[in-house]
Design an enzyme around this catalytic site. Structure first.
Site, PDB file in Angstrom:
ATOM      1  N   GLU A   1     -15.670  27.868  23.199  1.00  0.00           N
ATOM      2  CA  GLU A   1     -15.768  27.997  21.744  1.00  0.00           C
ATOM      3  C   GLU A   1     -14.840  27.047  20.997  1.00  0.00           C
ATOM      4  O   GLU A   1     -15.131  26.687  19.842  1.00  0.00           O
ATOM      5  CB  GLU A   1     -15.445  29.437  21.333  1.00  0.00           C
ATOM      6  N   ASN A   2     -13.744  26.634  21.624  1.00  0.00           N
ATOM      7  CA  ASN A   2     -12.697  25.929  20.881  1.00  0.00           C
ATOM      8  C   ASN A   2     -12.407  24.507  21.332  1.00  0.00           C
ATOM      9  O   ASN A   2     -11.785  23.751  20.576  1.00  0.00           O
ATOM     10  CB  ASN A   2     -11.394  26.745  20.945  1.00  0.00           C
TER      11      ASN A   2
ATOM     12  N   LEU B   1     -16.740  29.764  29.354  1.00  0.00           N
ATOM     13  CA  LEU B   1     -15.583  28.972  29.778  1.00  0.00           C
ATOM     14  C   LEU B   1     -14.304  29.541  29.177  1.00  0.00           C
ATOM     15  O   LEU B   1     -13.952  29.275  28.028  1.00  0.00           O
ATOM     16  CB  LEU B   1     -15.760  27.503  29.355  1.00  0.00           C
TER      17      LEU B   1
ATOM     18  N   ARG C   1     -15.758  49.254  30.325  1.00  0.00           N
ATOM     19  CA  ARG C   1     -16.088  48.068  31.113  1.00  0.00           C
ATOM     20  C   ARG C   1     -15.755  48.369  32.570  1.00  0.00           C
ATOM     21  O   ARG C   1     -14.626  48.735  32.901  1.00  0.00           O
ATOM     22  CB  ARG C   1     -15.271  46.871  30.640  1.00  0.00           C
TER      23      ARG C   1
ATOM     24  N   ASP D   1      -3.920  25.749  30.509  1.00  0.00           N
ATOM     25  CA  ASP D   1      -4.264  25.773  29.090  1.00  0.00           C
ATOM     26  C   ASP D   1      -4.922  24.443  28.737  1.00  0.00           C
ATOM     27  O   ASP D   1      -4.273  23.388  28.807  1.00  0.00           O
ATOM     28  CB  ASP D   1      -3.002  26.004  28.257  1.00  0.00           C
TER      29      ASP D   1
ATOM     30  N   HIS E   1     -18.966  38.544  34.399  1.00  0.00           N
ATOM     31  CA  HIS E   1     -19.079  38.187  32.977  1.00  0.00           C
ATOM     32  C   HIS E   1     -20.456  38.552  32.426  1.00  0.00           C
ATOM     33  O   HIS E   1     -20.925  37.957  31.453  1.00  0.00           O
ATOM     34  CB  HIS E   1     -18.841  36.683  32.762  1.00  0.00           C
TER      35      HIS E   1
ATOM     36  N   GLY F   1     -13.043  31.280  25.362  1.00  0.00           N
ATOM     37  CA  GLY F   1     -11.941  30.544  24.748  1.00  0.00           C
ATOM     38  C   GLY F   1     -12.067  29.043  24.772  1.00  0.00           C
ATOM     39  O   GLY F   1     -11.933  28.372  23.744  1.00  0.00           O
ATOM     40  N   VAL F   2     -12.342  28.468  25.941  1.00  0.00           N
ATOM     41  CA  VAL F   2     -12.495  27.014  26.049  1.00  0.00           C
ATOM     42  C   VAL F   2     -13.830  26.578  25.464  1.00  0.00           C
ATOM     43  O   VAL F   2     -13.910  25.620  24.698  1.00  0.00           O
ATOM     44  CB  VAL F   2     -12.364  26.564  27.517  1.00  0.00           C
TER      45      VAL F   2
ATOM     46  N   ARG G   1      -8.381  29.562  39.508  1.00  0.00           N
ATOM     47  CA  ARG G   1      -9.267  29.743  40.656  1.00  0.00           C
ATOM     48  C   ARG G   1      -9.944  28.426  41.014  1.00  0.00           C
ATOM     49  O   ARG G   1     -10.322  27.654  40.140  1.00  0.00           O
ATOM     50  CB  ARG G   1     -10.328  30.801  40.365  1.00  0.00           C
TER      51      ARG G   1
ATOM     52  N   LYS H   1      -7.139  47.606  27.018  1.00  0.00           N
ATOM     53  CA  LYS H   1      -7.603  47.038  25.759  1.00  0.00           C
ATOM     54  C   LYS H   1      -8.624  48.006  25.171  1.00  0.00           C
ATOM     55  O   LYS H   1      -9.410  48.611  25.903  1.00  0.00           O
ATOM     56  CB  LYS H   1      -8.261  45.675  25.983  1.00  0.00           C
TER      57      LYS H   1
ATOM     58  N   GLU I   1     -17.945  40.773  23.954  1.00  0.00           N
ATOM     59  CA  GLU I   1     -18.223  41.707  25.036  1.00  0.00           C
ATOM     60  C   GLU I   1     -18.036  43.158  24.595  1.00  0.00           C
ATOM     61  O   GLU I   1     -18.775  44.040  25.039  1.00  0.00           O
ATOM     62  CB  GLU I   1     -17.340  41.382  26.230  1.00  0.00           C
TER      63      GLU I   1
ATOM     64  N   ARG J   1      -5.688  23.154  25.981  1.00  0.00           N
ATOM     65  CA  ARG J   1      -5.029  22.440  24.874  1.00  0.00           C
ATOM     66  C   ARG J   1      -3.867  21.600  25.382  1.00  0.00           C
ATOM     67  O   ARG J   1      -3.690  20.452  24.964  1.00  0.00           O
ATOM     68  CB  ARG J   1      -4.543  23.448  23.829  1.00  0.00           C
TER      69      ARG J   1
END
Length: 408
Positions: free
Chosen positions: A339-340, A215, A97, A288, A186, A336-337, A247, A19, A390, A290
């Site tokens: 924030e959303n 999260l 990183r 996921d 993290h 992801g979790v 995990r 990335k 990050e 969601r």
């Protein structure tokens, strides 16, 4: 470094992916982002998006990319096509990183042969991550040997933990001989989010105590006192702590002995179980959030159990870190979790009014990409949603380091 060199290329090299983001530290803007995936396969793919200039837009190329060297050369070609190539005099550094820096690397570090050798010596405590990070650094050094390569370590932010938090209660000689201690991960996210939370409160980081909840599919919590980490949930590896996507998080270590003796499982099989077949996916078959919430709405009991276990562990860490800090000014949800997923934030804070925590339901349900407060107006402790960044944190640390060095 020239006076006009303000750009930093950030590389995150995985075992089969790279990335990357190119940022201009003059204003923190992104000039290009991309991903090379499935390196070493016939179906390799490079997705590149230029965010500035006449060539702004998304491009893709598919076909075999043999290794990381070929991947970075392909990235360099895409950047050059946008006038943003690795040979640009505006490029100040390449920031990498690196997951594990052990106890030696407590801050961003310009990579030389000695540094690279030490990162290699840490491979036994990060066998899934450090080898790929090393490959990315070596390849980038070969492409631009004259350019500072800066390693930014996931573990660095957590090296301020006191020994009482970092030590496991096992024989000290054995622990020291094999580098067994709590390192945390993290770190770039926890550093960025804790600082941004202070900014959101209109205060300096050294004046704020924050519990950061990162999260995502991987998840970790940290207790940050005055800008310094004093505890974090991940340990020797990223397996310890919160319930995650695949995990287990915290588990009685005797479970591993039990599985060996009673189920006849090998060490490798148990490793796969705890890292890839546990957590949310182990409890209900989905990682996921969601999809889990959709299943809960349909009355799925396994999904409800998975959510309840996830929240129970989260609450335990909030309470524990509240006790560690003594005074908490804010709790920040990120990744992801965090924030959303408004239901996760709501459930994590529910029932903690005696600790000064309460949400404003309307603010919690509101969707936004901006850092924001979602706590009730009269809440004693602020609750925030702070999108993590990050790559920007890595770029900032790398640029600050090479800028300082350029003044020597």
């Amino acid at each position: 470094m020239t006076a006009t060199a303000t750009r930093v290329l950030v590389l995150n090299s995985g075992s089969s992916s790279v990335k990357y983001q190119l940022l201009d530290m003059h204003d923190g803007s992104r000039l290009a982002v991309g991903l090379v995936e499935r390196i070493g396969e016939e179906t390799s793919r490079l997705t590149h998006t230029a965010l500035t200039g006449d060539s702004a837009g998304k491009r893709e190329r598919t076909g075999p990319i043999a290794d990381h060297e070929a991947a970075l050369k392909a990235v360099a070609e895409e950047l050059s096509a946008d006038g943003l190539g690795l040979d640009s005099p505006e490029l100040a550094a390449i920031g990498h990183r690196v997951v594990h820096g052990g106890l030696r690397f407590t801050e961003p570090t310009v990579v030389d042969d000695e540094v690279l050798a030490e990162v290699e010596r840490l491979v036994p405590v990060a066998p899934l991550h450090n080898p790929a990070n090393i490959t990315g650094i070596r390849t980038a050094r070969a492409l631009r040997p004259d350019l500072p390569q800066v390693a930014v370590f996931d573990t660095a932010f957590h090296t301020t933990m006191p020994e009482s938090a970092a030590r496991y209660a096992i024989d000290v000689e054995t622990a020291d001989a094999h580098r067994i201690r709590r390192y945390g991960f993290h770190g770039t996210s926890h550093a960025y989010v804790s600082r941004e939370t202070a900014r959101l409160l209109g205060k300096a980081p050294e004046d704020v105590n924050v519990i950061v909840l990162h999260l995502g599919n991987g998840a970790s919590a940290s207790a940050v006192r005055g800008g310094r980490c004093v505890d974090t949930s991940m340990g020797l590896t990223p397996l310890e702590g919160l319930v995650m996507g695949t995990r287990s998080g915290d588990i009685d270590p005797a479970v591993t002995f039990h599985l060996q003796r009673v189920a006849g499982m090998s060490t490798d099989e148990i490793d796969v179980l705890l890292n890839k077949k546990s957590g949310l996916v182990g409890l209900c078959g989905d990682n996921d959030m969601r999809e889990i919430r959709r299943r809960i709405d349909e009355g799925d009991e396994r999904a409800q159990l998975a959510f309840d276990v996830y929240i129970h562990r989260l609450k335990k860490y909030i309470g524990a870190y509240y006790a560690v800090l003594g005074r908490v000014d804010a709790i920040a949800f990120t990744a992801g979790v965090g924030e959303n997923a408004a239901p996760v934030r709501e459930a994590a804070v529910a029932g903690l009014e005696e600790l000064g925590l309460a949400l404003d339901s309307a603010l919690n349900d509101e969707r936004s990409d901006d850092a924001r407060l979602i706590s009730a107006p009269d809440a004693r402790v602020a609750v925030a949603v702070v999108p993590t960044d990050e790559e920007l944190e890595i770029a900032r640390q790398a640029f600050t380091l090479v800028s300082d060095n350029s003044l020597d």
